[in-house]
Write a protein that holds these residues in place. Structure first.
Motif, mmCIF file in Angstrom:
data_model
loop_
_atom_site.group_PDB
_atom_site.id
_atom_site.type_symbol
_atom_site.label_atom_id
_atom_site.label_comp_id
_atom_site.label_asym_id
_atom_site.label_seq_id
_atom_site.Cartn_x
_atom_site.Cartn_y
_atom_site.Cartn_z
ATOM 1 N N ALA A 14 -4.393 -59.671 -85.413
ATOM 2 C CA ALA A 14 -3.433 -60.071 -86.358
ATOM 3 C C ALA A 14 -3.909 -60.492 -87.597
ATOM 4 C CB ALA A 14 -2.582 -61.270 -85.526
ATOM 5 N N ALA A 15 -5.193 -61.237 -87.669
ATOM 6 C CA ALA A 15 -5.757 -61.447 -88.952
ATOM 7 C C ALA A 15 -6.178 -60.451 -89.814
ATOM 8 C CB ALA A 15 -6.975 -62.606 -88.635
ATOM 9 N N LEU A 16 -6.577 -59.291 -89.219
ATOM 10 C CA LEU A 16 -7.255 -58.271 -89.763
ATOM 11 C C LEU A 16 -6.027 -57.039 -89.994
ATOM 12 C CD1 LEU A 16 -10.610 -57.919 -87.991
ATOM 13 C CD2 LEU A 16 -10.140 -58.842 -90.212
ATOM 14 N N LYS A 17 -4.925 -57.340 -89.570
ATOM 15 C CA LYS A 17 -3.940 -56.348 -89.764
ATOM 16 C C LYS A 17 -3.684 -55.817 -91.044
ATOM 17 C CE LYS A 17 0.784 -55.482 -88.580
ATOM 18 N NZ LYS A 17 2.183 -55.990 -88.135
ATOM 19 N N GLY A 18 -3.693 -54.629 -91.263
ATOM 20 C CA GLY A 18 -3.600 -53.919 -92.629
ATOM 21 C C GLY A 18 -5.007 -54.052 -93.396
ATOM 22 N N ALA A 19 -6.087 -54.513 -92.982
ATOM 23 C CA ALA A 19 -7.382 -54.440 -93.816
ATOM 24 C C ALA A 19 -7.758 -52.915 -94.084
ATOM 25 C CB ALA A 19 -8.394 -54.946 -92.515
ATOM 26 N N LEU A 60 -12.556 -59.597 -95.990
ATOM 27 C CA LEU A 60 -11.648 -60.163 -94.691
ATOM 28 C C LEU A 60 -12.276 -59.888 -93.436
ATOM 29 C CD1 LEU A 60 -8.865 -61.035 -93.927
ATOM 30 C CD2 LEU A 60 -8.011 -58.645 -93.778
ATOM 31 N N PHE A 61 -12.869 -58.699 -93.270
ATOM 32 C CA PHE A 61 -13.832 -58.712 -91.857
ATOM 33 C C PHE A 61 -14.713 -59.788 -91.630
ATOM 34 C CE2 PHE A 61 -16.762 -56.759 -88.872
ATOM 35 C CZ PHE A 61 -15.796 -56.370 -88.229
ATOM 36 N N ASN A 62 -15.518 -60.129 -92.886
ATOM 37 C CA ASN A 62 -16.594 -60.721 -92.631
ATOM 38 C C ASN A 62 -15.976 -62.250 -92.613
ATOM 39 O OD1 ASN A 62 -19.510 -61.503 -93.052
ATOM 40 N ND2 ASN A 62 -18.785 -62.779 -94.799
ATOM 41 N N SER A 63 -15.181 -62.499 -92.786
ATOM 42 C CA SER A 63 -14.477 -63.933 -92.836
ATOM 43 C C SER A 63 -14.089 -64.227 -91.391
ATOM 44 C CB SER A 63 -13.133 -64.228 -93.802
ATOM 45 O OG SER A 63 -12.309 -63.314 -93.397
ATOM 46 N N HIS A 64 -14.050 -63.170 -90.650
ATOM 47 C CA HIS A 64 -13.775 -63.346 -89.078
ATOM 48 C C HIS A 64 -14.788 -62.836 -88.046
ATOM 49 C CE1 HIS A 64 -9.362 -64.545 -89.868
ATOM 50 N NE2 HIS A 64 -9.556 -63.684 -90.814
ATOM 51 N N GLN A 65 -15.931 -62.768 -88.757
ATOM 52 C CA GLN A 65 -17.045 -61.940 -87.856
ATOM 53 C C GLN A 65 -17.424 -63.078 -86.919
ATOM 54 O OE1 GLN A 65 -20.754 -61.555 -89.995
ATOM 55 N NE2 GLN A 65 -21.242 -59.681 -89.009
ATOM 56 N N HIS A 66 -17.312 -64.417 -86.962
ATOM 57 C CA HIS A 66 -17.698 -65.372 -85.994
ATOM 58 C C HIS A 66 -16.882 -65.108 -84.730
ATOM 59 C CE1 HIS A 66 -19.092 -68.807 -83.962
ATOM 60 N NE2 HIS A 66 -17.990 -69.414 -83.916
ATOM 61 N N GLU A 67 -15.424 -65.129 -85.047
ATOM 62 C CA GLU A 67 -14.627 -65.024 -84.121
ATOM 63 C C GLU A 67 -14.606 -63.598 -83.360
ATOM 64 O OE1 GLU A 67 -12.134 -66.717 -87.481
ATOM 65 O OE2 GLU A 67 -13.986 -66.058 -87.316
ATOM 66 N N LEU A 68 -14.773 -62.549 -83.884
ATOM 67 C CA LEU A 68 -15.089 -61.294 -83.476
ATOM 68 C C LEU A 68 -16.122 -61.379 -82.362
ATOM 69 C CD1 LEU A 68 -14.692 -58.804 -86.431
ATOM 70 C CD2 LEU A 68 -13.480 -58.520 -84.195
ATOM 71 N N ILE A 69 -17.344 -61.943 -82.636
ATOM 72 C CA ILE A 69 -18.503 -61.856 -81.950
ATOM 73 C C ILE A 69 -18.200 -62.987 -80.503
ATOM 74 C CG2 ILE A 69 -20.934 -62.578 -81.659
ATOM 75 C CD1 ILE A 69 -21.088 -61.648 -84.635
ATOM 76 N N GLU A 70 -17.345 -64.047 -80.848
ATOM 77 C CA GLU A 70 -17.222 -64.653 -79.888
ATOM 78 C C GLU A 70 -16.185 -64.122 -78.831
ATOM 79 O OE1 GLU A 70 -17.468 -68.746 -79.329
ATOM 80 O OE2 GLU A 70 -19.501 -67.808 -80.068
ATOM 81 N N ALA A 71 -15.248 -63.185 -79.145
ATOM 82 C CA ALA A 71 -14.331 -62.659 -78.508
ATOM 83 C C ALA A 71 -15.106 -61.673 -77.601
ATOM 84 C CB ALA A 71 -13.225 -61.721 -79.314
ATOM 85 N N ALA A 72 -16.134 -60.988 -78.150
ATOM 86 C CA ALA A 72 -16.839 -59.941 -77.357
ATOM 87 C C ALA A 72 -17.780 -60.390 -76.418
ATOM 88 C CB ALA A 72 -17.790 -59.200 -78.640
ATOM 89 N N GLN A 73 -18.351 -61.817 -76.618
ATOM 90 C CA GLN A 73 -19.065 -62.408 -75.786
ATOM 91 C C GLN A 73 -18.134 -62.732 -74.441
ATOM 92 O OE1 GLN A 73 -21.989 -65.134 -76.989
ATOM 93 N NE2 GLN A 73 -22.399 -66.050 -75.155
ATOM 94 N N ALA A 74 -16.815 -63.359 -74.659
ATOM 95 C CA ALA A 74 -15.903 -63.758 -73.677
ATOM 96 C C ALA A 74 -15.534 -62.589 -72.898
ATOM 97 C CB ALA A 74 -14.704 -64.213 -74.493
#
Length: 717
Positions: free
Chosen positions: A535-540, A551-565
């Motif tokens: 949702a945060a990256l929608k329209g990027a 925008l992608f970089n500002s959510h990189q940590h959450e992305l990697i956390e999601a991948a690990q989960a």
């Protein structure tokens, strides 16, 4: 001999242990061991027998020069024993068995990680690149020499300036139609090929990855066979130079080095042209029209490196846990519950927490690794080789390799500490194995970068799910998400859980240990994290490049956390699926406890997320740790069985503290003190003497007081 080794065949420590109640489940060690060996059990046994031979073992204390020579000589032993041919074409003496090849290769880590990785460079990277990226002409020309070790080679992809970002490497291969040659060139220092195994000394040839340029067009990264050295003099050929990377933090049996090329000409036919060809006149053609898809297809053929490291990391974790848990059942320290006997380390709750949680993760990683290997074999055998299958394989490897390699490093360190000073001795291998496996976290793809690739795939799947839906469906989804967020974040879910539990710790624990409950918690976390980032990256994709990247970089940590989960969920699901293939009731019960320990450990690790996002009530959150502690008690009688099922013998462990020597020392000490006490010759402990003196003093004082009281009565009479 160890206590475990002295057990009758087919019995388990849980069955033999006096402390275990009559109704306690028992582990069928032989059956569990067979299950852990997986589909290629016979190949693994064969590889383990080879890895158990002393001539393949790591000799500690060698200089890096001596270690390199020994490792190269060991490669010849592998050739002589037919251990390197399985994945290659039948017509060249191979077996065209891809899964079996990796299964055998993974077991080499128990002999010496340097041997495993050097073999991987020669046959898993260099030879495999020729096999998978080349055509039959290339196979006939070079594979026989590669298989026989007549042509030691390199896999020259990584550059000083670009590691995981292969698409941006700067080495070029420019086609000269006048001579029908490619001109390979490194235009600046950062373009040197770096950290390349076999480059410093042994490599006679290399598969060099470079940007293919013809007729003024860059067609992206392709692979070229390049002769490096004169076979007789071992000197670099004209235009080729290099350096030795020197001593490293581990794997010093491998001669890593740097390579650079100055206008080096190679024949047009040295292009490994399965996915891209250049005609004599310079015309480029490819069976894959899309440059991006072509690039990932070429790299996808080399995914076996990640599959190999995943399984090797699991094997190293198993070795460490077998040694540490064996030692912990024999080593005694502190007499907390007895005036005479010290406690066995394995009976301390904290020690169980340290080792059993990692044992549970190792089982989960092992079952997931077997699934990855079967997926790899399905793709490379051609049974299931669609684009989607290959993408799934690449994503699965990118998800599991980071978790298993990080886990191996963590397990080796924790086992080292759990064994105290003995763990620090090189003779017990923890420190040596950890040093050698350190680089596993960054080669064949940096772990963090790989998880980012997984996250992008999760986002792509998330976006694809809603790409073609109508407005009504999307609106209902958004409303559902909003409703879900309202329920979770206003605490309504927590209230519902509390009401359902009625404040009962037992009910809360039952809800958490339930398979469906664990699956829901682990799955919801992945779904929620991906949906939130999506949702945060929608329209990027509609933003200018710089803004989209920011925008992608500002959510990189959450992305990697999601991948690990997501990767952790894959491991939990693999463990759960394995339970369905476990026929012995006792073994299944114990493995279920171990699976629950893995699942609840993941929930405990991320408890803050579950509380902040309203997925767990405070009541249920409090019970997570309590139930984990109860699982530790249940698993304790089966600890030796669970590590014995790994199937590694003394020739694989090669750790002094795993030989039963500690038990012999402890038994000798206990017998000495028992005999002393029995003989009456044992010296009195000062604290006991002081206590006796104080007690005697109190008694004497009490007698005196009593005498005075009696005296007073007489006088009054």
């Amino acid at each position: 001999m160890t206590e475990l080794a002295n057990r009758p065949a087919g019995t388990s420590s849980s069955a033999a242990g006096a402390a275990a109640p009559d109704a306690a489940p028992a582990v069928d060690v032989a059956a569990l061991g067979e299950q852990l060996l997986g589909k290629w059990a016979a190949v693994r046994r064969e590889a383990r027998a080879l890895a158990g031979r002393p001539e393949l073992h790591k000799t500690e204390g060698l200089t890096h020069t001596e270690h390199r020579k020994r490792t190269f000589d060991q490669l010849r032993i592998l050739v002589d024993n037919g251990a390197v041919h399985r994945a290659f074409p039948v017509e060249l003496g191979g077996a065209d068995e891809h899964g079996a090849n990796i299964a055998g290769f993974q077991e080499l880590v128990v002999a010496d990680p340097s041997l495993q990785i050097k073999a991987g460079v020669q046959w898993g990277l260099f030879g495999s690149a020729v096999n998978h990226l080349g055509t039959e002409e290339h196979h006939r020309k070079w594979l026989p020499g590669i298989l026989s070790l007549e042509i030691p080679g390199c896999f020259a992809m990584t550059e000083t300036g670009h590691g995981s970002d292969v698409a941006s490497i700067a080495t070029t291969a420019t086609y000269d139609a006048a001579t029908e040659e490619f001109v390979v060139h490194t235009p600046f220092r950062a373009a040197w090929k770096d950290y390349i195994g076999n480059a410093a000394i042994d490599g006679l040839a290399a598969v060099v990855f470079a940007q293919l340029i013809t007729q003024g067009v860059n067609h992206g990264v392709h692979a070229f066979y390049v002769q490096l050295r004169d076979p007789k003099t071992k000197e670099f050929l004209p235009g080729i130079g290099g350096e030795d990377d020197g001593v490293k933090g581990g794997l010093n049996g491998i001669d890593n080095g740097r390579l650079h090329f100055t206008e080096v000409r190679v024949p047009r036919t040295n292009l490994l042209n399965r996915y891209g060809n250049v005609d004599p006149d310079g015309t480029y053609s490819s069976p894959i029209a899309s440059p991006g898809r072509r690039f990932f297809t070429m790299l996808g053929t080399l995914v076996q490196g990640r599959v190999s490291l995943d399984g090797a990391a699991v094997a190293a974790s198993r070795l460490a846990l077998k040694t540490a848990i064996q030692y912990a059942t024999e080593r005694r320290q502190f007499n907390a519950s007895s005036a005479t006997d010290e406690e066995v380390l394995m009976d301390y709750q904290r020690h169980q927490r340290r080792l059993f949680t990692r044992l549970a993760t190792t089982y989960a990683a092992g079952f997931a690794s077997e699934q990855l290997l079967q997926k790899f074999d399905d793709v490379f055998s051609g049974r299931n080789n669609t684009d989607e299958d290959r993408q799934d394989l690449e994503t699965l490897a990118a998800a599991l390799k980071p978790l298993s390699t990080w886990h191996a490093l963590d397990t080796l360190q924790e086992c080292r500490e759990a064994c105290g000073g003995a763990g620090f001795l090189i003779e017990n291998r923890f420190a040596s194995l950890r040093a050698d496996l350190d680089v596993y976290a960054t080669f064949e793809g940096d772990n963090t970068v790989l998880l980012q690739l997984v996250a992008k795939r999760l986002l792509a799947d998330y976006a694809k799910e809603f790409r073609n839906v109508d407005f009504g469906v999307l609106a209902r989804y958004v409303v559902g998400q909003a409703t879900g967020a309202a329920i979770h974040r206003t605490g309504l879910r927590g209230v519902a859980q509390f009401v359902a539990d009625s404040g009962s710790v037992q009910k809360a624990a039952t809800a958490l240990k339930d398979e469906a409950g664990q699956r829901a918690l682990l799955t919801e976390r992945v779904q929620a994290m991906v949906a939130e980032v999506g949702a945060a990256l929608k329209g990027a994709n509609k933003l200018p490049q710089q803004q989209a990247a920011a925008l992608f970089n500002s959510h990189q940590h959450e992305l990697i956390e999601a991948a690990q989960a997501h990767a952790e969920l894959l491991q939990w699901e693999a463990f759960t699926e394995a339970l369905g293939h476990t026929s012995d009731p006792g073994t299944k019960t114990v493995l279920t406890w171990l699976r629950d320990l893995f699942g609840l450990s993941l929930i405990e690790k991320n408890l803050a997320w579950y509380l902040m996002n309203g997925r767990l009530s405070m009541q249920r959150a409090r019970t997570v740790g309590e139930y984990i502690n109860r699982l530790l008690v249940k698993i304790r009688p089966h600890a030796l069985d669970l590590v014995d099922a790994f199937g590694y013998g003394p020739e694989h462990l090669r750790a002094a503290i795993a030989t039963g020597a500690e038990k012999a020392r402890q038994d000798e000490a206990r017998e000495f003190f028992r005999s002393q006490r029995a003989s009456g010759q044992a010296p009195v402990d000062e604290k006991i003497l002081l206590a006796r003196t104080a007690q005697a003093g109190k008694a004497q004082s009490g007698t005196a007081q009593s005498g005075k009281s009696q005296s007073g009565k007489v006088k009054r009479g």
